[in-house]
Design a protein around this motif. Structure first.
Motif, mmCIF file in Angstrom:
data_model
loop_
_atom_site.group_PDB
_atom_site.id
_atom_site.type_symbol
_atom_site.label_atom_id
_atom_site.label_comp_id
_atom_site.label_asym_id
_atom_site.label_seq_id
_atom_site.Cartn_x
_atom_site.Cartn_y
_atom_site.Cartn_z
ATOM 1 N N ARG A 1 -0.535 7.574 5.826
ATOM 2 C CA ARG A 1 -1.146 6.333 6.314
ATOM 3 C C ARG A 1 -0.373 5.765 7.496
ATOM 4 N NH1 ARG A 1 -1.794 1.321 2.256
ATOM 5 N NH2 ARG A 1 0.461 1.603 2.133
ATOM 6 N N SER A 2 0.952 5.839 7.451
ATOM 7 C CA SER A 2 1.738 5.281 8.550
ATOM 8 C C SER A 2 1.464 6.030 9.855
ATOM 9 C CB SER A 2 3.231 5.336 8.212
ATOM 10 O OG SER A 2 3.681 6.680 8.123
ATOM 11 N N THR A 3 1.343 7.366 9.759
ATOM 12 C CA THR A 3 1.036 8.161 10.942
ATOM 13 C C THR A 3 -0.355 7.842 11.459
ATOM 14 O OG1 THR A 3 2.439 9.928 10.088
ATOM 15 C CG2 THR A 3 0.932 10.506 11.869
ATOM 16 N N GLU B 1 -10.259 9.478 3.941
ATOM 17 C CA GLU B 1 -9.527 10.419 3.100
ATOM 18 C C GLU B 1 -8.253 9.790 2.555
ATOM 19 O OE1 GLU B 1 -11.030 14.471 5.411
ATOM 20 O OE2 GLU B 1 -9.047 13.612 5.800
ATOM 21 N N PHE B 2 -7.605 8.961 3.364
ATOM 22 C CA PHE B 2 -6.435 8.257 2.859
ATOM 23 C C PHE B 2 -6.804 7.392 1.664
ATOM 24 C CE2 PHE B 2 -4.706 3.957 2.771
ATOM 25 C CZ PHE B 2 -3.477 4.243 2.186
ATOM 26 N N ARG C 1 -5.296 7.890 -2.033
ATOM 27 C CA ARG C 1 -4.539 6.809 -2.671
ATOM 28 C C ARG C 1 -5.057 6.527 -4.078
ATOM 29 N NH1 ARG C 1 -5.038 0.925 -2.434
ATOM 30 N NH2 ARG C 1 -2.976 -0.023 -2.762
ATOM 31 N N TRP C 2 -6.361 6.492 -4.222
ATOM 32 C CA TRP C 2 -6.914 6.171 -5.535
ATOM 33 C C TRP C 2 -6.851 7.354 -6.490
ATOM 34 C CZ3 TRP C 2 -6.526 1.526 -6.725
ATOM 35 C CH2 TRP C 2 -6.721 0.519 -5.771
ATOM 36 N N PHE D 1 -5.091 17.254 -2.731
ATOM 37 C CA PHE D 1 -5.692 16.357 -1.739
ATOM 38 C C PHE D 1 -4.636 15.743 -0.836
ATOM 39 C CE2 PHE D 1 -7.945 12.828 0.068
ATOM 40 C CZ PHE D 1 -9.271 13.252 0.139
ATOM 41 N N GLY D 2 -3.527 15.292 -1.446
ATOM 42 C CA GLY D 2 -2.489 14.631 -0.655
ATOM 43 C C GLY D 2 -1.840 15.552 0.353
#
Length: 390
Positions: free
Chosen positions: A258-260, A290-291, A295-296, A321-322
């Motif tokens: 997410r940060s990227t 997708e993030f 996350r969920w 997925f991650g």
């Protein structure tokens, strides 16, 4: 499952963000830019930061109170890891606390717990995981490192590879074969290894980023006391499986992505010619969706654990997925930025301080480390969907 924080978790998230804002360095020194950076400055800061986490009880918050932890729920631990990883904070994930500690609490003797758990709580000892071998990675049960009983000692011989952080570690959790004639899953034992023991050699594995986060470890007639065996002899595989499930359920893979993504979106907003390209906007939107999904999926694993369920195939879904999302972020970053995205950190011409180049170069490892995507897909197929093995 509720898709929002409880009041308790919202307050804890706010406390974490306030702490991180006060304790992380200001400016461009971002821990996420090079995860393998081991400069003396970085090492000192990581040590100090881990001590602060330990002093607040956050490092071992998930441990039961009987073992000096806070007994925090799985959901609370997930909030903690999300915020730490989102901020690029170092030292929040500790292999001793997350891997060796639970093994000791579940299978160790009282004497073994008293010996090793206190230094994990105070962040005084560094740990690593000595599982993979040159011929035993995804098929870990094929490992060949031997542990032969000799009186009150075990004699170890073999080689481990892809060991994260072994150059800086004091101790390691190690799997070795103690019964070569038994079926491969039933002849393995679980040990604690002091890396300063004579016969242990640690060598760095320099990757294509020029870093050496990974190492190979050679064991030549290494003698360790019998009381370094955890649990029953030949039952180590069953101790290790709980370790692997814990490793695959972590949320840090997704939130680091997410940060990227946020950095890329801000970059595109500042370059009109890129902002005008619809295909780039659509690709970034896909990564954003997708993030949220990733996350969920992680929170679903935590929710199941909170309910006393074992998220075996679900943890594998989250891991697949991650890490696939991490790999895809490197590809998207290069597609958005173009050739300048290949410039390394330190170059004055590198967009985003070389963050995209780090992601793209490390991408091949993401879907391998902690269990390959192929192996995890098999787990999902057989244990999750009930499909036949053949």
């Amino acid at each position: 499952m509720l898709f929002l924080d409880s009041p308790e978790h919202a307050a804890f998230r706010a406390e974490l963000r306030e702490f991180l804002a006060a304790e992380l360095p200001a400016g461009d020194w971002d821990m996420r830019n090079d995860r393998d950076h081991v400069s003396p400055e970085h090492a000192r800061f990581t040590e100090e930061f881990r001590k602060k986490l330990a002093a607040r009880g956050w490092l071992t918050m998930g441990w039961p109170r009987d073992f000096g932890g806070a007994g925090a729920s799985y959901m609370t631990q997930t909030v903690y890891m999300e915020e730490m990883s989102s901020a690029g904070a170092p030292g929040a994930y500790d292999q001793g606390v997350w891997l060796a500690g639970p093994a000791l609490m579940m299978h160790g003797t009282p004497e073994q717990r008293d010996r090793w758990l206190p230094s994990m709580r105070t962040a005084d000892v560094h740990w690593c995981q000595l599982f993979s071998e040159p011929g035993a990675g995804s098929d870990l049960a094929s490992l060949q490192t031997r542990a032969v009983r000799d009186g009150d000692e075990y004699v170890l011989n073999g080689q481990k590879i892809w060991t994260s952080g072994a150059l800086d570690a004091d101790w390691g959790i190690l799997l070795a074969r103690t019964e070569p004639d038994a079926p491969k899953h039933r002849g393995i034992s679980y040990f604690m290894l002091d890396l300063k023991t004579p016969g242990v050699t640690v060598r760095p594995l320099v990757n294509m980023m020029g870093s050496h986060h990974f190492t190979e470890v050679f064991l030549e007639d290494v003698r360790i006391p019998r009381d370094c065996l955890i649990g029953e002899e030949n039952r180590g595989w069953y101790i290790a499986t709980t370790t692997l499930d814990q490793e695959r359920s972590s949320i840090n893979r997704v939130v680091m992505t997410r940060s990227t993504l946020g950095a890329l979106i801000d970059y595109v907003k500042g370059v009109p010619v890129l902002k005008a390209r619809a295909e780039l906007r659509h690709e970034l939107a896909e990564r954003y969706l997708e993030f949220e999904i990733g996350r969920w999926l992680c929170y679903r694993v935590a929710q199941m654990q909170s309910e006393g369920k074992v998220p075996n195939s679900e943890a594998s879904v989250s891991k697949i997925f991650g890490t696939e999302l991490q790999r895809q972020m490197g590809i998207t970053g290069l597609r958005v930025i173009g050739l300048p995205g290949t410039l390394e950190p330190g170059s004055k011409y590198a967009p985003l301080r070389g963050q995209v180049e780090r992601w793209a170069m490390a991408a091949p490892s993401y879907t391998i480390a902690g269990g390959t995507s192929e192996v995890n897909r098999n787990i999902v197929a057989t244990r999750g969907l009930g499909l036949p093995r053949d």
